[in-house]
Scaffold this motif. Structure first.
Motif, PDB file in Angstrom:
ATOM      1  N   UNK A 147       0.828  -1.205   0.000  1.00 33.50           N
ATOM      2  CA  UNK A 147       0.000   0.000   0.000  1.00 33.50           C
ATOM      3  C   UNK A 147       0.863   1.257   0.000  1.00 33.50           C
ATOM      4  N   UNK A 148       0.476   2.272  -0.762  1.00 39.99           N
ATOM      5  CA  UNK A 148       1.145   3.568  -0.616  1.00 39.99           C
ATOM      6  C   UNK A 148       0.973   4.050   0.822  1.00 39.99           C
ATOM      7  N   UNK A 149       2.070   4.404   1.452  1.00 41.83           N
ATOM      8  CA  UNK A 149       2.040   4.774   2.872  1.00 41.83           C
ATOM      9  C   UNK A 149       2.879   6.032   3.095  1.00 41.83           C
ATOM     10  N   UNK A 150       2.378   6.910   3.951  1.00 47.30           N
ATOM     11  CA  UNK A 150       3.133   8.095   4.356  1.00 47.30           C
ATOM     12  C   UNK A 150       3.074   8.215   5.867  1.00 47.30           C
ATOM     13  N   UNK A 151       3.969   9.028   6.407  1.00 51.61           N
ATOM     14  CA  UNK A 151       3.995   9.174   7.863  1.00 51.61           C
ATOM     15  C   UNK A 151       4.182  10.629   8.262  1.00 51.61           C
ATOM     16  N   UNK A 152       3.383  11.031   9.255  1.00 53.64           N
ATOM     17  CA  UNK A 152       3.553  12.306   9.942  1.00 53.64           C
ATOM     18  C   UNK A 152       4.128  12.020  11.325  1.00 53.64           C
ATOM     19  N   UNK A 153       5.015  12.920  11.775  1.00 52.58           N
ATOM     20  CA  UNK A 153       5.622  12.786  13.101  1.00 52.58           C
ATOM     21  C   UNK A 153       5.228  13.976  13.983  1.00 52.58           C
ATOM     22  N   UNK A 154       4.226  13.835  14.836  1.00 49.44           N
ATOM     23  CA  UNK A 154       3.967  14.882  15.832  1.00 49.44           C
ATOM     24  C   UNK A 154       5.148  14.988  16.787  1.00 49.44           C
ATOM     25  N   UNK A 155       5.471  16.196  17.170  1.00 54.22           N
ATOM     26  CA  UNK A 155       6.649  16.406  18.019  1.00 54.22           C
ATOM     27  C   UNK A 155       6.241  16.254  19.487  1.00 54.22           C
ATOM     28  N   UNK A 156       6.295  15.021  19.960  1.00 56.40           N
ATOM     29  CA  UNK A 156       5.828  14.696  21.315  1.00 56.40           C
ATOM     30  C   UNK A 156       6.936  14.157  22.216  1.00 56.40           C
ATOM     31  N   UNK A 157       8.134  13.947  21.686  1.00 58.06           N
ATOM     32  CA  UNK A 157       9.206  13.346  22.477  1.00 58.06           C
ATOM     33  C   UNK A 157      10.087  14.418  23.112  1.00 58.06           C
ATOM     34  N   UNK A 215      11.466   8.066  16.134  1.00 56.61           N
ATOM     35  CA  UNK A 215      11.963   8.956  15.093  1.00 56.61           C
ATOM     36  C   UNK A 215      12.523  10.235  15.706  1.00 56.61           C
ATOM     37  N   UNK A 216      13.686  10.648  15.229  1.00 52.31           N
ATOM     38  CA  UNK A 216      14.230  11.940  15.670  1.00 52.31           C
ATOM     39  C   UNK A 216      13.349  13.093  15.211  1.00 52.31           C
ATOM     40  N   UNK A 217      12.550  12.885  14.152  1.00 55.03           N
ATOM     41  CA  UNK A 217      11.633  13.926  13.688  1.00 55.03           C
ATOM     42  C   UNK A 217      10.565  14.235  14.742  1.00 55.03           C
ATOM     43  N   UNK A 218      10.313  13.284  15.634  1.00 60.16           N
ATOM     44  CA  UNK A 218       9.264  13.454  16.644  1.00 60.16           C
ATOM     45  C   UNK A 218       9.770  14.137  17.907  1.00 60.16           C
ATOM     46  N   UNK A 219      11.038  14.530  17.924  1.00 61.64           N
ATOM     47  CA  UNK A 219      11.584  15.189  19.111  1.00 61.64           C
ATOM     48  C   UNK A 219      11.018  16.611  19.212  1.00 61.64           C
ATOM     49  N   UNK A 220      10.433  16.899  20.347  1.00 59.71           N
ATOM     50  CA  UNK A 220       9.891  18.242  20.589  1.00 59.71           C
ATOM     51  C   UNK A 220      10.970  19.180  21.094  1.00 59.71           C
ATOM     52  N   UNK A 231       9.261  18.057  31.318  1.00 50.40           N
ATOM     53  CA  UNK A 231       8.969  18.704  30.039  1.00 50.40           C
ATOM     54  C   UNK A 231       7.726  18.116  29.401  1.00 50.40           C
ATOM     55  N   UNK A 232       7.545  16.799  29.520  1.00 50.96           N
ATOM     56  CA  UNK A 232       6.378  16.162  28.918  1.00 50.96           C
ATOM     57  C   UNK A 232       5.091  16.530  29.637  1.00 50.96           C
ATOM     58  N   UNK A 233       5.201  16.920  30.909  1.00 52.40           N
ATOM     59  CA  UNK A 233       4.027  17.302  31.700  1.00 52.40           C
ATOM     60  C   UNK A 233       3.916  18.800  31.853  1.00 52.40           C
ATOM     61  N   UNK A 234       4.524  19.542  30.956  1.00 51.89           N
ATOM     62  CA  UNK A 234       4.600  21.000  31.082  1.00 51.89           C
ATOM     63  C   UNK A 234       3.280  21.673  31.414  1.00 51.89           C
ATOM     64  N   UNK A 235       2.152  21.301  30.794  1.00 54.97           N
ATOM     65  CA  UNK A 235       0.900  21.985  31.120  1.00 54.97           C
ATOM     66  C   UNK A 235       0.495  21.837  32.567  1.00 54.97           C
ATOM     67  N   UNK A 236       1.051  20.831  33.251  1.00 58.30           N
ATOM     68  CA  UNK A 236       0.672  20.589  34.636  1.00 58.30           C
ATOM     69  C   UNK A 236       1.642  21.227  35.612  1.00 58.30           C
ATOM     70  N   UNK A 237       2.595  22.003  35.109  1.00 54.20           N
ATOM     71  CA  UNK A 237       3.592  22.675  35.951  1.00 54.20           C
ATOM     72  C   UNK A 237       3.455  24.168  35.742  1.00 54.20           C
ATOM     73  N   UNK A 238       3.491  24.956  36.798  1.00 53.76           N
ATOM     74  CA  UNK A 238       3.276  26.395  36.670  1.00 53.76           C
ATOM     75  C   UNK A 238       4.374  27.059  35.864  1.00 53.76           C
TER      76      UNK A 238
END
Length: 665
Positions: free
Chosen positions: A226-236, A265-270, A332-339
């Motif tokens: 199958x033709x396949x593509x990938x997006x990497x959200x920056x969540x890491x 993926x290094x592309x997913x590094x935030x 850093x991953x929990x940033x919204x929960x830290x003042x």
């Protein structure tokens, strides 16, 4: 027109070779900040640049320097001019063609990646012309597959983008496997779409293509042609601890090998996170600079409060916390929960990963409260860790580095958010300013009361996030808009009339003030509109020619005692007075009290205009007198105009003299 709406397209070159085309493009250049290039034969024109020699050579000379070209030439001529310069759609500038009269705006080249389609829509709105978009996704009401994650800062990976796009265009089944990142785009798909949304592969389903949205590389997918593509959200978020003087090269190698070993993926590094003692570490600073990565640092007090998988007494004795890499990655991953004060960067980012899970229409207004009040990561922060600490040393390089990786529920967009506070006028699109329409068209998200959203639906574009909340939830609208803007989206907040007159502009700015906004991020622009008293007055003549005031009779936000004092003062001072919100289903006495106050100071036959839904399909206009005011149906969509002692009615027109003919002053 605000040129900031076109900032991402700068620099823009406009090209015209005839006086008529130059005249059309001059207006566009004033609005967009584009530079208009014309031949020396048009040397009588002002505010232009002249090119010498052939146009083909000139375009070739400036091609690499411009992000968008707007041509006032024949389409065929433009094709021949730019053909030798075209490379690929990921590098080519946006190319737009406009006919001499401005009736048609054509997206010719780089419709998706260069955002020529967006620019075409915007310029067509400005000119009052017709946008010509030939891409298949535009006809389906979809954003392009290769543009899907752009608003959220996702990184586009390798894959058969052409094949997947073709499958979408043909309406064939395309599986979308989304493991991480915002699902807002899913909630705003057209009713008829061919996406099969799933959190994991469905190998036995008949499919034409597959889209993967993940922080992992696609090794876990079933073997398929199958033709396949990938997006990497920056969540890491990569937590780093290192010895003083550790080189950038060693840190980079540690990250690269860790990602490889754990199929990330290094592309997913935030971004990068560490202890504040390392804020000046050269290797880390160089790493962030080269990779355009944000650096978040945390104090030892914060880090040692985080429960981690592998604490170290040695590290605790040295820097005052049993963990640096793991704890920093988790923080850093929990940033919204830290003042805000606990981190070196902004922390108030909205949780968009699992919001909204249902429609954002008025059937579920509470869905706008986010970040979620409960989270598994809140109860067990170490659950955010994908990669526990890994220690790297090199015989050939000094120093040592410890790496840990945590996954955030919220992707990092890397964008500066914007708030467009927009007045849409009385409701007809032709009554809106060009800037207001442009702002709505350019926004990633549009938020407003459902009635106003419906009135402007014609200027929405595929892929926009459209959210409406009930008329009583103005503050929720403001908060939602600010959260999205702080996350990095451009958000248009729409109000009827003028946004700064009984509209949303003041409320949004008040909410920003409560958040200790710095006045810069998110950026704020106000786009005025024709307010209700102006549109109502225009339907009955010239009642506002002399001093006037506006008073809202709604006591929902203002005590009635205060409103009554203002009504008394306006009546006594002989102001022409516009009443907003004169009567609702549950609030009926206020307009009657106001009438009695005015009768103390005005004649019973003082002209009054009652205008309901000005410029809308159900418009109703009544001219009457002050003593008969209550005989006419009045509701929240009505504006009441009460004349002063000089106001008269003449042939069904309401006129307040200014005094030019010797009376009234």
């Amino acid at each position: 027109m605000s040129q900031s709406l076109f900032a991402e397209f700068q620099p823009i070159a406009a090209i015209a070779t005839t006086p008529a085309a130059a005249q059309t493009l001059q207006s566009i250049c004033q609005a967009t900040g584009a530079i208009l290039w014309v031949p020396e034969s048009l040397n009588y024109l002002e505010n232009v640049q002249f090119y010498r020699g052939s146009l083909k050579s000139h375009i070739a000379a400036i091609w690499e320097d411009c992000r968008a070209f707007i041509f006032g030439l024949a389409t065929g001529a433009v094709v021949r001019l730019i053909a030798p310069l075209l490379g690929d759609k990921y590098q080519d500038p946006a190319v737009i063609v406009i006919d001499e009269t401005g009736n048609f705006v054509i997206s010719l080249c780089s419709g998706h990646q260069g955002k020529a389609d967006e620019l075409t829509r915007a310029l067509a709105i400005y000119l009052g012309g017709t946008p010509i978009l030939t891409g298949a996704s535009a006809g389906l009401g979809l954003a392009g597959v290769d543009m899907l994650g752009v608003p959220f800062g996702w990184v586009r990976g390798n894959g058969d983008w052409k094949g997947v796009s073709a499958a979408v265009a043909r309406g064939e089944a395309v599986e979308v496997i989304q493991e991480v990142g915002s699902i807002l785009w899913q909630n705003h798909l057209p009713k008829q779409h061919s996406f099969q949304l799933s959190p994991f592969p469905t190998p036995h389903s008949p499919l034409a293509a597959r889209i993967l949205i993940s922080a992992r590389v696609g090794h876990f997918l079933p073997e398929s042609d199958l033709p396949t593509v990938q997006w990497y959200p920056r969540v890491l978020w990569v937590g780093i601890g290192c010895e003083r003087g550790t080189s950038r090269e060693l840190i980079e190698r540690a990250i690269r090998e860790t990602c490889r070993d754990y199929h990330l993926s290094e592309f997913a590094i935030a971004g990068i996170a560490t202890i504040d003692l390392k804020a000046d570490e050269i290797g880390i600073i160089e790493l962030c600079g080269n990779g355009n990565l944000p650096l978040r640092t945390f104090s030892r007090e914060i880090l040692r409060s985080i429960k981690v998988p592998t604490p170290s007494e040695i590290v605790a004795a040295e820097v005052g916390t049993p963990s640096v890499a793991e704890a920093a990655a988790i923080c850093a991953s929990l940033t919204p929960l830290i003042s805000h004060s606990q981190s070196s960067t902004k922390t108030d980012i909205p949780s968009a990963t699992n919001f909204p899970t249902t429609s954002t229409k008025t059937d579920n207004p509470s869905a706008t409260n986010f970040p979620p009040k409960s989270s598994t990561k809140t109860d067990n922060p170490s659950a955010a860790i994908l990669v526990p600490k890994q220690i790297f040393k090199s015989e050939n390089e000094p120093g040592a580095v410890t790496i840990a990786i945590a996954q955030s529920e919220i992707e990092y967009t890397g964008r500066t958010g914007k708030l467009f506070l927009v007045g849409i006028g009385p409701g007809q699109l032709e009554q809106m300013t060009q800037s207001a329409k442009m702002a709505i068209s350019r926004a990633d998200a549009v938020i407003g009361y459902s009635l106003y959203i419906d009135l402007i639906a014609a200027i929405f574009r595929p892929g926009q996030i459209i959210e409406s909340l009930p008329i009583t939830q103005e503050r929720q609208r403001a908060i939602r808009a600010i959260e999205l803007a702080e996350w990095g989206l451009s958000v248009a907040v729409v109000s009827s009339g003028d946004c700064g007159i009984y509209g949303m502009a003041g409320l949004v700015l008040e909410e920003l003030k409560l958040r200790q906004w710095d006045g810069k991020i998110p950026e704020v622009e106000v786009f005025p509109g024709i307010t209700a008293l102006q549109s109502a007055a225009s339907r009955v003549g010239a009642p506002l020619m002399h001093d006037f005031c506006a008073i809202s009779l709604s006591d929902l936000l203002t005590p009635w005692e205060v409103i009554e004092k203002r009504v008394e003062a306006a009546a006594q001072a002989d102001f022409v007075t516009a009443f907003y919100n004169p009567r609702s289903r549950n609030r009926t006495k206020q307009i009657a009290i106001a009438q009695q106050i005015f009768l103390k100071y005005r004649y019973p036959n003082t002209p009054v205009a009652i205008i309901r839904s000005a410029y809308r399909e159900d418009e109703e206009i009544t001219l009457t007198t002050l003593d008969k005011l209550l005989e006419i149906p009045i509701d929240m969509l009505t504006t009441v105009l009460i004349g002063n002692q000089s106001t008269t009615l003449y042939e069904d027109w309401m006129i307040t003299p200014r005094g030019y003919l010797g009376f009234g002053e």
